[in-house]
Design an enzyme around this catalytic site. Structure first.
Site, short mmCIF file in Angstrom:
data_model
loop_
_atom_site.label_atom_id
_atom_site.label_comp_id
_atom_site.label_asym_id
_atom_site.label_seq_id
_atom_site.Cartn_x
_atom_site.Cartn_y
_atom_site.Cartn_z
N ALA A 176 50.81 45.90 42.54
CA ALA A 176 50.94 47.07 43.40
C ALA A 176 50.44 46.69 44.79
O ALA A 176 49.67 45.74 44.94
CB ALA A 176 50.13 48.23 42.83
N GLY A 203 50.57 44.93 38.61
CA GLY A 203 51.80 45.71 38.45
C GLY A 203 53.04 44.83 38.30
O GLY A 203 54.04 45.27 37.72
N GLU A 217 53.14 44.06 34.76
CA GLU A 217 53.50 45.31 34.08
C GLU A 217 54.98 45.64 34.25
O GLU A 217 55.63 46.12 33.31
CB GLU A 217 52.62 46.45 34.58
CG GLU A 217 51.16 46.25 34.17
CD GLU A 217 50.20 47.22 34.84
OE1 GLU A 217 50.30 47.41 36.07
OE2 GLU A 217 49.35 47.79 34.14
N GLU A 247 43.47 43.31 37.96
CA GLU A 247 42.98 44.56 38.56
C GLU A 247 41.46 44.68 38.54
O GLU A 247 40.86 45.26 39.43
CB GLU A 247 43.59 45.77 37.83
CG GLU A 247 45.07 46.01 38.14
CD GLU A 247 46.01 45.27 37.20
OE1 GLU A 247 45.58 44.30 36.52
OE2 GLU A 247 47.19 45.66 37.16
N1 CO8 Z 1 49.32 43.91 47.78
C1 CO8 Z 1 49.46 43.80 49.11
N2 CO8 Z 1 49.63 42.62 49.73
C2 CO8 Z 1 49.65 41.50 48.98
C3 CO8 Z 1 49.48 41.54 47.60
C4 CO8 Z 1 49.34 42.82 46.98
N3 CO8 Z 1 49.23 42.98 45.65
N4 CO8 Z 1 49.54 40.29 47.10
C5 CO8 Z 1 49.72 39.48 48.18
N5 CO8 Z 1 49.77 40.22 49.30
C6 CO8 Z 1 49.96 39.74 50.67
C7 CO8 Z 1 48.70 39.08 51.20
O1 CO8 Z 1 47.80 40.05 51.65
C8 CO8 Z 1 49.26 38.21 52.28
O2 CO8 Z 1 49.51 39.03 53.41
P1 CO8 Z 1 49.04 38.55 54.89
O3 CO8 Z 1 49.93 37.36 55.14
O4 CO8 Z 1 49.36 39.73 55.72
O5 CO8 Z 1 47.62 38.20 54.78
C9 CO8 Z 1 50.60 37.77 51.74
O6 CO8 Z 1 50.95 38.71 50.72
C10 CO8 Z 1 50.58 36.41 51.11
O7 CO8 Z 1 49.55 36.39 50.12
P2 CO8 Z 1 48.36 35.28 50.09
O8 CO8 Z 1 48.10 34.78 51.47
O9 CO8 Z 1 47.21 35.86 49.35
O10 CO8 Z 1 49.08 34.14 49.24
P3 CO8 Z 1 48.37 33.03 48.35
O11 CO8 Z 1 49.44 32.08 47.97
O12 CO8 Z 1 47.16 32.52 49.02
O13 CO8 Z 1 47.85 33.81 47.03
C11 CO8 Z 1 48.05 35.36 45.18
C12 CO8 Z 1 48.78 34.37 46.13
C13 CO8 Z 1 47.09 34.61 44.26
C14 CO8 Z 1 49.13 36.05 44.35
C15 CO8 Z 1 47.26 36.40 46.01
O14 CO8 Z 1 48.12 36.94 46.99
C16 CO8 Z 1 46.71 37.53 45.23
O15 CO8 Z 1 45.70 37.39 44.54
N6 CO8 Z 1 47.31 38.75 45.34
C17 CO8 Z 1 46.83 39.96 44.72
C18 CO8 Z 1 47.07 39.98 43.24
C19 CO8 Z 1 46.51 41.25 42.64
O16 CO8 Z 1 45.32 41.53 42.69
N7 CO8 Z 1 47.40 42.09 42.05
C20 CO8 Z 1 47.01 43.31 41.40
C21 CO8 Z 1 47.18 44.46 42.35
S1 CO8 Z 1 46.60 45.98 41.62
C22 CO8 Z 1 47.89 46.48 40.65
O17 CO8 Z 1 48.91 45.85 40.57
C23 CO8 Z 1 47.72 47.77 39.92
C24 CO8 Z 1 49.04 48.26 39.30
C25 CO8 Z 1 48.84 49.69 38.88
C26 CO8 Z 1 50.18 50.39 38.64
C27 CO8 Z 1 49.95 51.84 38.36
C28 CO8 Z 1 51.25 52.59 38.15
C29 CO8 Z 1 51.03 54.02 37.69
#
Ligand code: CO8
Length: 258
Positions: free
Chosen positions: A66, A109, A112, A132
């Site tokens: 998400a 997400g 999911e 999460e």
């Molecule tokens: N949300 C927003 N932006 C994101 C997300 C995200 N989930 N993931 C990556 N990005 C963005 C980064 O902020 C970055 O943006 P910017 O260039 O502006 O800084 C860009 O994408 C590239 O990402 P990274 O620089 O971090 O790339 P890396 O290669 O260094 O890392 C990772 C890749 C490991 C995937 C890392 O981006 C990461 O850890 N992302 C977050 C993963 C995460 O925590 N996901 C869970 C989110 S919570 C969730 O999904 C809850 C779902 C609930 C659903 C409910 C429905 C009812």
């Protein structure tokens, strides 16, 4: 076909292909993106020319979860009153088979969403996880439910409680993913499977999906009963007659989806 801001849609024969397309954000699942996915899914679901749907992302990310930037400033009252992300559940009402073709990250997400599909195919470098907990929350779209049903309690607990990622190879070994392919072959293989499924009688396919899904909801006895009733009901179809006649007459069936 329609044009969207955050996804691409494309028809390949009888297969509807949805490509998540916020590449720079690693396909973070913003509300807008998920609304567009729902719209595309529902459009394909009601299109009689389409028999199956494939959802994919980019090579680096199926979806990194998400959109954290969208969630960051939201309060409990706000998300509760608006049932924030409640629309993610609409994928569960899609009648046609859905296949997730996962390359790269499928986190939170994203994992999911993949698990909400009927079948997951993964590229050999795919990374899954429910991170999460690292954000001070828990999975919200099936990460504690679907993952547990798919891989069992100990593994689901281990990965949801630690937020650790797991590989495509692990996911395949545990049965979460049905097959792994080299990453450049993944989408082709997913579409091939979707084409094969789309080549069968649509009402029979719909009944088959409904029956398998009922295994998650019903006792074995009720599930067996439901399956048998659906099986018997399919004898009302022209396609049942056609399928069996074609077998006996040693020819290919011509389905009419009736
Ligand atoms: N949300 C927003 N932006 C994101 C997300 C995200 N989930 N993931 C990556 N990005 C963005 C980064 O902020 C970055 O943006 P910017 O260039 O502006 O800084 C860009 O994408 C590239 O990402 P990274 O620089 O971090 O790339 P890396 O290669 O260094 O890392 C990772 C890749 C490991 C995937 C890392 O981006 C990461 O850890 N992302 C977050 C993963 C995460 O925590 N996901 C869970 C989110 S919570 C969730 O999904 C809850 C779902 C609930 C659903 C409910 C429905 C009812």
């Amino acid at each position: 076909s329609k044009s969207y801001n955050t996804i691409l849609v494309e028809t390949r024969g009888k297969v509807g292909l949805i490509t998540l397309n916020r590449k720079k954000e690693l396909n973070a699942l913003s509300s807008e993106l998920f609304h567009e996915v729902n719209d595309a899914l529902e459009t394909y679901d009601s299109d009689s020319e389409i028999g199956a749907i494939v959802i994919t992302g980019s090579e680096k990310a199926f979806a990194a979860g998400a959109d954290i930037k969208e969630m960051r400033d939201k309060t409990f009252a706000e998300v509760y009153k608006t049932n924030f992300l409640g629309h993610w559940g609409r994928i569960n009402d899609i009648k046609k088979p859905t296949i997730a073709a996962v390359n790269g990250y499928a986190l939170g997400g994203g994992c999911e969403l993949a698990m909400s599909c009927d079948i997951i195919y993964a590229g050999d470098g795919a990374i899954f996880g429910q991170p999460e907990i690292k954000l001070g929350v828990i999975p919200g779209a099936g990460g504690t439910q679907r993952l547990t049903r798919a891989v069992g309690k100990s593994k689901a607990m281990e990965y949801a409680l630690s937020g650790r990622p797991f590989t495509a190879q692990e996911a395949e070994k545990w049965g979460l993913v049905s097959k792994i392919f080299p990453k450049d072959q993944l989408l082709g293989e997913a579409i091939k499977l979707a084409e094969e499924i789309a080549g069968f009688s649509q009402p029979a396919i719909q009944a088959c999906k409904e029956a398998v899904n009922s295994a998650y909801e019903l006792s074995l006895k009720e599930g067996m009963h439901f399956e048998r009733r659906l099986f018997q009901a399919l004898f009302a179809l022209n396609d049942k007659k056609e399928g069996m006649n074609a077998f006996v007459e040693k020819r290919a069936p011509k389905w009419t989806n009736t």
